[in-house]
Design a protein around this motif. Structure first.
Motif, mmCIF file in Angstrom:
data_model
loop_
_atom_site.group_PDB
_atom_site.id
_atom_site.type_symbol
_atom_site.label_atom_id
_atom_site.label_comp_id
_atom_site.label_asym_id
_atom_site.label_seq_id
_atom_site.Cartn_x
_atom_site.Cartn_y
_atom_site.Cartn_z
ATOM 1 N N ALA A 165 0.974 -1.559 0.160
ATOM 2 C CA ALA A 165 -0.124 0.126 0.229
ATOM 3 C C ALA A 165 0.868 1.163 0.164
ATOM 4 O O ALA A 165 0.772 2.101 -0.580
ATOM 5 N N LEU A 166 2.132 1.071 0.419
ATOM 6 C CA LEU A 166 2.799 2.247 1.090
ATOM 7 C C LEU A 166 3.431 2.232 -0.477
ATOM 8 O O LEU A 166 3.951 3.705 -0.675
ATOM 9 N N TRP A 167 4.516 1.115 -1.202
ATOM 10 C CA TRP A 167 4.698 1.755 -2.597
ATOM 11 C C TRP A 167 3.288 2.321 -3.809
ATOM 12 O O TRP A 167 4.488 3.418 -4.473
ATOM 13 N N LEU A 168 2.147 1.772 -3.706
ATOM 14 C CA LEU A 168 1.306 1.823 -4.364
ATOM 15 C C LEU A 168 0.970 3.565 -4.226
ATOM 16 O O LEU A 168 1.486 4.856 -5.216
ATOM 17 N N VAL A 169 1.070 4.185 -2.566
ATOM 18 C CA VAL A 169 0.898 5.488 -2.550
ATOM 19 C C VAL A 169 2.973 6.510 -2.808
ATOM 20 O O VAL A 169 2.394 7.441 -3.956
ATOM 21 N N GLY A 170 3.706 5.561 -2.571
ATOM 22 C CA GLY A 170 4.888 6.779 -3.568
ATOM 23 C C GLY A 170 4.447 6.711 -5.458
ATOM 24 O O GLY A 170 5.375 8.032 -5.532
ATOM 25 N N ASP A 171 3.881 5.955 -5.549
ATOM 26 C CA ASP A 171 3.974 5.650 -7.284
ATOM 27 C C ASP A 171 3.247 6.793 -7.552
ATOM 28 O O ASP A 171 3.203 7.411 -8.583
ATOM 29 N N LEU A 172 2.155 6.601 -6.750
ATOM 30 C CA LEU A 172 0.929 7.749 -7.138
ATOM 31 C C LEU A 172 1.408 8.551 -6.959
ATOM 32 O O LEU A 172 0.972 10.208 -7.819
ATOM 33 N N TRP A 173 2.415 9.274 -5.249
ATOM 34 C CA TRP A 173 2.797 10.757 -5.536
ATOM 35 C C TRP A 173 4.216 11.259 -6.769
ATOM 36 O O TRP A 173 3.737 12.148 -6.889
ATOM 37 N N LYS A 174 4.131 10.352 -6.902
ATOM 38 C CA LYS A 174 5.664 10.400 -7.786
ATOM 39 C C LYS A 174 5.045 10.639 -9.408
ATOM 40 O O LYS A 174 5.863 12.052 -9.972
ATOM 41 N N ARG A 175 3.648 10.067 -9.958
ATOM 42 C CA ARG A 175 3.374 10.643 -11.192
ATOM 43 C C ARG A 175 2.663 11.417 -10.786
ATOM 44 O O ARG A 175 1.669 12.671 -11.717
ATOM 45 N N GLY A 176 2.483 12.275 -9.497
ATOM 46 C CA GLY A 176 1.779 13.662 -9.050
ATOM 47 C C GLY A 176 0.412 13.541 -9.359
ATOM 48 O O GLY A 176 -0.515 14.151 -9.299
ATOM 49 N N ASP A 177 -0.392 12.221 -8.732
ATOM 50 C CA ASP A 177 -1.408 11.816 -9.188
ATOM 51 C C ASP A 177 -2.379 11.857 -7.713
ATOM 52 O O ASP A 177 -3.241 12.040 -7.019
ATOM 53 N N ILE A 178 -1.385 12.401 -7.222
ATOM 54 C CA ILE A 178 -1.995 12.649 -4.892
ATOM 55 C C ILE A 178 -0.317 13.710 -4.839
ATOM 56 O O ILE A 178 0.538 13.774 -5.064
ATOM 57 N N SER A 179 -0.747 14.814 -3.824
ATOM 58 C CA SER A 179 0.291 15.312 -3.729
ATOM 59 C C SER A 179 1.010 15.133 -2.219
ATOM 60 O O SER A 179 0.773 13.973 -1.715
ATOM 61 N N VAL A 180 1.685 15.674 -2.192
ATOM 62 C CA VAL A 180 3.095 15.505 -1.198
ATOM 63 C C VAL A 180 1.836 14.969 0.751
ATOM 64 O O VAL A 180 2.534 14.571 1.686
#
Length: 228
Positions: A60-75
Motif C-alpha cells: 500500500a505504501l509503495w502504491l502511495v509512493g508511485d501515485l505521488w511520483k506520478r503527481g496523482d496525489i499530493s505530498v
C-alpha cells in the motif's frame, strides 16, 4: 488430492489481496479508522506480523509512493498515508503484546450440572483463544465437585459459567459460592438468560450479556476491574 489445498491457498491469497486493497483505499482516503479495521481483520484472519507488513502495509505504501511520483496525489496525501501507517504499526505491535500477555492467564469454561446448552460458551471459547488466552473448555453438565477438583489441580485466573435455564442457574450461583470460599481470588464471568434475573455484578463476579463482550469481560476481571 491437491485441489483442496490449492483452493485453500487461493482463498487465503484472495483474502490477503482484499485486505491489501482495503488498506490502500483507507490510506488514500486518509481514513485511519478504516486502516485500523483492515489490519485488525488481517490479525483476526491469522496473518503473522511479517505477512501483514510485507503483503498489506508495504504494498500500500509503495502504491502511495508511485501515485505521488506520478503527481496523482499530493505530498500531503503521501505524508498522511505514512503517518497513518506508523500509528497502525504501533497498534499492531500493541495487539501482539496484549495477546502474549493474555497467554499467561488461564480461563476455565463450563456449564454446571443440569445445563446442556453450550453453543454460546463454545463461541466464547473461540473468542478467548483467538484473543490469546490459555483456555480450558469443560463443556456441559459439569458437577460442582468435578469443577472444584479441576480448579484445585490447576487453578485458573477466571472461570466462565453459563446457564440458559432458571433451574441450573441456581447451581451456577452455588458453584461460585463453593469455589470462592476455597479460592477467594478466583474471578467469575457468567452468562446465559437463566442468570439474568438471579445474579448481579459484584467484586469477583461479572455478568456477560453478549458473546461479543466476553473478551472485554475477562480482560476486566484479569485487571481486577470486577473486584473493586
Amino acid at each position: 488430492m491437491g485441489r483442496p489445498e490449492n483452493e485453500s491457498r487461493e482463498v487465503h491469497q484472495a483474502k490477503i489481496a482484499e485486505l491489501g486493497r482495503a488498506y490502500a483505499d483507507a490510506l488514500l482516503a486518509a481514513d485511519e479508522a478504516a486502516a485500523e479495521i483492515a489490519i485488525r481483520e488481517a490479525m483476526d484472519a491469522g496473518l503473522h506480523t511479517a505477512q501483514i507488513d510485507d503483503e498489506i502495509i508495504a504494498p500500500a505504501l509503495w502504491l502511495v509512493g508511485d501515485l505521488w511520483k506520478r503527481g496523482d496525489i499530493s505530498v500531503a496525501d503521501e505524508h498522511i498515508a505514512t503517518e497513518i501507517s506508523i500509528r497502525v504499526l504501533a497498534l499492531q505491535r500493541e495487539a501482539q503484546r496484549v495477546a502474549r500477555t493474555r497467554g499467561e492467564y488461564r480461563v476455565l469454561l463450563a456449564a454446571p450440572a443440569g445445563e446442556l446448552h453450550v453453543v454460546a460458551l463454545r463461541m466464547i471459547d473461540n473468542l478467548l483463544r483467538n484473543a490469546g488466552y490459555d483456555v480450558a473448555m469443560l463443556g456441559s453438565d459439569v458437577p460442582t465437585d468435578a469443577l472444584a477438583t479441576l480448579v484445585n489441580r490447576r487453578p485458573p485466573h477466571v472461570v466462565c459459567l453459563t446457564s440458559t435455564m432458571p433451574e441450573p442457574a441456581g447451581e451456577v450461583l452455588a458453584t461460585i459460592g463453593a469455589l470462592q470460599r476455597s479460592w477467594p481470588d478466583l474471578g467469575f464471568v457468567i452468562g446465559g438468560a437463566g442468570l439474568a434475573s438471579r445474579a448481579h455484578p459484584r467484586p469477583g463476579l461479572d455478568i456477560c450479556r453478549r458473546v461479543s463482550d466476553a473478551v472485554e469481560a475477562v480482560d476486566a476481571m484479569i485487571r481486577g476491574g470486577g473486584r473493586n
